[in-house]
Design a protein around this motif. Structure first.
Motif, PDB file in Angstrom:
ATOM      1  N   UNK A  45       0.815  -1.271  -0.036  1.00 26.66           N
ATOM      2  CA  UNK A  45       0.337  -0.218  -0.064  1.00 26.66           C
ATOM      3  C   UNK A  45       0.650   1.395   0.090  1.00 26.66           C
ATOM      4  N   UNK A  46       1.969   1.273   0.937  1.00 32.72           N
ATOM      5  CA  UNK A  46       2.858   1.900   0.179  1.00 32.72           C
ATOM      6  C   UNK A  46       2.668   3.095   0.002  1.00 32.72           C
ATOM      7  N   UNK A  47       4.023   1.387  -1.663  1.00 32.38           N
ATOM      8  CA  UNK A  47       4.087   1.977  -2.965  1.00 32.38           C
ATOM      9  C   UNK A  47       3.380   2.763  -3.489  1.00 32.38           C
ATOM     10  N   UNK A  48       1.624   2.298  -3.826  1.00 29.60           N
ATOM     11  CA  UNK A  48       0.564   2.810  -4.131  1.00 29.60           C
ATOM     12  C   UNK A  48       0.285   4.539  -3.627  1.00 29.60           C
ATOM     13  N   UNK A  49       0.099   4.281  -2.334  1.00 26.65           N
ATOM     14  CA  UNK A  49       0.469   5.680  -2.062  1.00 26.65           C
ATOM     15  C   UNK A  49       2.028   6.706  -2.198  1.00 26.65           C
ATOM     16  N   UNK A  50       2.754   5.716  -2.620  1.00 24.60           N
ATOM     17  CA  UNK A  50       3.809   7.086  -3.733  1.00 24.60           C
ATOM     18  C   UNK A  50       3.420   7.390  -4.732  1.00 24.60           C
ATOM     19  N   UNK A  51       3.025   6.601  -5.214  1.00 23.70           N
ATOM     20  CA  UNK A  51       2.156   6.972  -6.226  1.00 23.70           C
ATOM     21  C   UNK A  51       0.880   7.797  -6.756  1.00 23.70           C
ATOM     22  N   UNK A  52       0.254   7.654  -5.922  1.00 25.54           N
ATOM     23  CA  UNK A  52      -0.414   9.440  -6.131  1.00 25.54           C
ATOM     24  C   UNK A  52       0.066  10.359  -5.587  1.00 25.54           C
ATOM     25  N   UNK A  53       0.751  10.425  -4.682  1.00 26.87           N
ATOM     26  CA  UNK A  53       1.542  11.423  -4.714  1.00 26.87           C
ATOM     27  C   UNK A  53       1.764  11.963  -6.018  1.00 26.87           C
ATOM     28  N   UNK A  54       3.041  10.867  -6.587  1.00 20.97           N
ATOM     29  CA  UNK A  54       3.455  10.969  -8.261  1.00 20.97           C
ATOM     30  C   UNK A  54       2.603  11.524  -8.845  1.00 20.97           C
ATOM     31  N   UNK A  55       1.173  10.790  -8.857  1.00 18.93           N
ATOM     32  CA  UNK A  55      -0.081  11.715  -9.996  1.00 18.93           C
ATOM     33  C   UNK A  55       0.118  12.766 -10.071  1.00 18.93           C
ATOM     34  N   UNK A  56      -0.355  13.312  -8.254  1.00 19.65           N
ATOM     35  CA  UNK A  56      -0.506  14.579  -8.256  1.00 19.65           C
ATOM     36  C   UNK A  56       0.203  15.978  -8.294  1.00 19.65           C
ATOM     37  N   UNK A  57       1.662  15.471  -8.033  1.00 21.75           N
ATOM     38  CA  UNK A  57       2.796  16.536  -8.323  1.00 21.75           C
ATOM     39  C   UNK A  57       2.879  16.133  -9.583  1.00 21.75           C
ATOM     40  N   UNK A  58       2.996  15.513 -10.839  1.00 21.09           N
ATOM     41  CA  UNK A  58       2.702  15.392 -12.028  1.00 21.09           C
ATOM     42  C   UNK A  58       1.617  16.053 -12.606  1.00 21.09           C
ATOM     43  N   UNK A  59       0.430  16.506 -11.963  1.00 25.22           N
ATOM     44  CA  UNK A  59      -0.093  17.274 -12.912  1.00 25.22           C
ATOM     45  C   UNK A  59      -0.167  18.499 -11.833  1.00 25.22           C
ATOM     46  N   UNK A  60       0.427  18.749 -11.036  1.00 27.85           N
ATOM     47  CA  UNK A  60       0.570  20.010 -10.060  1.00 27.85           C
ATOM     48  C   UNK A  60       0.795  21.398 -11.817  1.00 27.85           C
ATOM     49  N   UNK A  61       0.236  22.438 -11.759  1.00 28.95           N
ATOM     50  CA  UNK A  61       0.514  23.611 -12.644  1.00 28.95           C
ATOM     51  C   UNK A  61       1.067  24.368 -11.916  1.00 28.95           C
ATOM     52  N   UNK A  62       2.468  24.908 -11.027  1.00 26.18           N
ATOM     53  CA  UNK A  62       2.591  26.025 -11.048  1.00 26.18           C
ATOM     54  C   UNK A  62       1.466  26.421  -9.675  1.00 26.18           C
ATOM     55  N   UNK A  63       0.279  26.602 -10.040  1.00 25.41           N
ATOM     56  CA  UNK A  63      -0.475  27.230  -8.701  1.00 25.41           C
ATOM     57  C   UNK A  63      -1.896  26.823  -8.944  1.00 25.41           C
ATOM     58  N   UNK A  64      -1.926  25.617  -9.691  1.00 23.82           N
ATOM     59  CA  UNK A  64      -3.445  24.472  -9.909  1.00 23.82           C
ATOM     60  C   UNK A  64      -2.637  23.219 -10.408  1.00 23.82           C
ATOM     61  N   UNK A  65      -3.936  22.308 -10.054  1.00 20.60           N
ATOM     62  CA  UNK A  65      -3.793  20.718 -10.527  1.00 20.60           C
ATOM     63  C   UNK A  65      -4.265  20.796 -12.220  1.00 20.60           C
ATOM     64  N   UNK A  66      -4.494  19.938 -13.040  1.00 17.83           N
ATOM     65  CA  UNK A  66      -5.508  19.819 -14.319  1.00 17.83           C
ATOM     66  C   UNK A  66      -4.934  18.133 -13.223  1.00 17.83           C
ATOM     67  N   UNK A  67      -6.553  17.778 -13.659  1.00 15.02           N
ATOM     68  CA  UNK A  67      -7.603  16.710 -13.134  1.00 15.02           C
ATOM     69  C   UNK A  67      -6.554  15.433 -14.044  1.00 15.02           C
ATOM     70  N   UNK A  68      -6.421  15.812 -15.780  1.00 12.38           N
ATOM     71  CA  UNK A  68      -5.029  14.625 -15.975  1.00 12.38           C
ATOM     72  C   UNK A  68      -4.874  15.344 -16.986  1.00 12.38           C
ATOM     73  N   UNK A  69      -3.374  14.993 -18.020  1.00 15.65           N
ATOM     74  CA  UNK A  69      -2.667  14.923 -19.376  1.00 15.65           C
ATOM     75  C   UNK A  69      -3.587  14.866 -20.394  1.00 15.65           C
ATOM     76  N   UNK A  70      -3.875  15.576 -21.106  1.00 11.00           N
ATOM     77  CA  UNK A  70      -4.259  15.279 -22.671  1.00 11.00           C
ATOM     78  C   UNK A  70      -5.659  16.132 -22.421  1.00 11.00           C
ATOM     79  N   UNK A  71      -6.844  14.723 -21.827  1.00 13.24           N
ATOM     80  CA  UNK A  71      -7.741  14.801 -21.783  1.00 13.24           C
ATOM     81  C   UNK A  71      -8.091  16.218 -21.470  1.00 13.24           C
TER      82      UNK A  71
END
Ligand code: DGY
Length: 435
Positions: free
Chosen positions: A1-27
């Motif tokens: 579960x720890x790995x999955x939690x780290x993956x979740x953090x990576x998803x959020x950090x990758x979708x962060x655009x300096x002052x807001x987040x996109x729901x996901x890339x492209x779509x």
């Protein structure tokens, strides 16, 4: 579960655009209202400054009448349709001068999100200071809803577009599409270049979506005109439950802040809350089905379908204990079969159910998260536990998708995740469920 939690953090950090987040890339390459709020809950667990910035940016796009748009177009891109040139938020005299946006809104999660940030925070004094700096804007948003979206002064607000509901192509709307006959528009879809068309709304559904916007635009997004003319005018149980939940959070937070100057606002919120709760229970509950349903204000009738929105009132503490028990029995009978994951977005026993197609059946993490807290609040601990475990399992099986097949057998090969991948709120609310 720890790995999955780290993956979740990576998803959020990758979708962060300096002052807001996109729901996901492209779509979904911009900031969406209810996504943004739910994403902040995830960030709050490991990066409070980002959680706060997310909300600050959202509120920075608020119009001077208190309205908050459903999409804020921070960047120029031609990979999304319909973009800012179609929506033309500038037609409204009080729209933001700073940001291009749509002229429609989404379920107003901000109030309860602020309370969640406070719940999660490890430095509550600092978080309360942040809340104090933004809470009046959220109050103003609620004031907008009650002053502009409740033409009969009932305590319930309307939505004028399926995209405002958040449950975009729910089979519930089929009843409304049957009352309309929009022209066949010519346009280029972008969503279906990113995602399998079988998982997205049809072209004809998009004609309806665009037609409602055309009517709103012809009237410069004037709320009174929309209430008069929009073929889509609905009191939605999910939307209104979220508003009422957020009202209560604002009351609780203003009390914690404890400044006498806020007493009038607390008083007003309590009035909306009392009136709204009563109206919600009187008007949106269907005795025959035993759950809450949508009310079609344009055609003055209940839309008698059971969806995951039917159970959302649990989250806002709206049903009596007896009603809650009945609702949960129905949820388990229709949605809780052992070969199904909780909770399909639409009644799996209906012939309109489609377990692959967006809001016509798949499981969504945001609704599961609300239902989990709602069930717990009413003491349905075992079912709440299953709701949480099912949510974790579907993510573990497939990854952080936008939505998931509700049929367990489809999960065997790990490709029962649909729509956008590395989807922010799936990651954010997964983090909240684990902690
Ligand atoms: C989409 O593009 O499908 C969005 O959900 C609209 O909000």
């Amino acid at each position: 579960m720890k790995d999955l939690q780290n993956n979740a953090i990576t998803v959020l950090n990758n979708n962060w655009k300096d002052k807001f987040s996109i729901p996901c890339a492209k779509l979904y390459p911009f900031q969406w209202f209810w996504d943004s709020g739910l994403i902040a809950i995830g960030f709050a667990h490991f990066d409070m400054p980002k959680a706060e910035k997310e909300i600050e940016t959202l509120l920075d796009a608020q119009w001077s009448n208190g309205f908050i748009p459903h999409i804020i177009f921070h960047t120029e891109t031609d990979t999304y349709f319909p973009g800012p040139d179609f929506h033309r938020s500038d037609l409204h005299p009080q729209s933001s001068e700073k940001y291009k946006s749509t002229g429609m809104t989404q379920p107003p999660v901000t109030g309860f999100v602020l309370e969640d940030l406070y719940r999660i925070s490890k430095d509550r004094d600092a978080t309360l200071k942040f809340i104090e700096s933004v809470i009046d804007k959220v109050y103003k948003n609620h004031e907008y809803f009650y002053n502009q979206r409740d033409p009969q002064d009932e305590g319930l607000v309307y939505i004028y577009h399926n995209w405002e509901s958040g449950t975009d192509n729910s089979p519930i709307w089929d009843d409304i599409w049957d009352t309309m006959n929009p022209p066949e528009y010519t346009f280029e879809r972008r969503d279906t270049t990113h995602v399998d068309a079988a998982q997205r709304p049809s072209k004809r559904e998009y004609d309806h979506y665009l037609h409602i916007i055309e009517i709103a635009k012809q009237n410069n997004y004037n709320d009174q005109k929309i209430a008069e003319l929009s073929p889509f005018l609905v009191q939605d149980p999910l939307f209104n439950a979220v508003l009422l939940k957020s009202n209560q959070s604002l009351i609780d937070l203003y009390r914690i802040i404890g400044n006498k100057n806020n007493n009038d606002k607390i008083h007003q919120l309590q009035k909306w809350q009392d009136k709204g709760t009563k109206a919600f229970n009187n008007k949106l509950y269907d005795e025959e089905l035993g759950v809450y349903v949508h009310y079609d204000l344009r055609n003055e009738k209940l839309l008698k379908h059971i969806s995951s929105s039917s159970f959302a009132p649990l989250f806002a503490n709206l049903p009596s204990e007896a009603r809650a028990k009945k609702m949960v029995d129905i949820m388990m009978e229709k949605f809780g079969n052992p070969d199904q994951y909780l909770c399909a977005s639409f009644d799996p026993t209906s012939d309109r159910f489609n377990p692959k197609k967006y809001w016509r059946g798949p499981v969504w993490v945001n609704l599961n998260w609300m239902l989990y807290y709602g069930l717990k609040q009413y003491g349905f601990y075992d079912i709440a536990k299953r709701m949480k475990q099912d949510t974790i399992e579907i993510i573990d099986n497939n990854g952080f998708y936008e939505y998931f097949d509700s049929r367990k057998q489809e999960h065997k090969n790990g490709n029962a995740g649909y729509g956008g991948h590395n989807f922010s709120w799936s990651a954010a609310l997964f983090i909240d469920l684990l902690n």
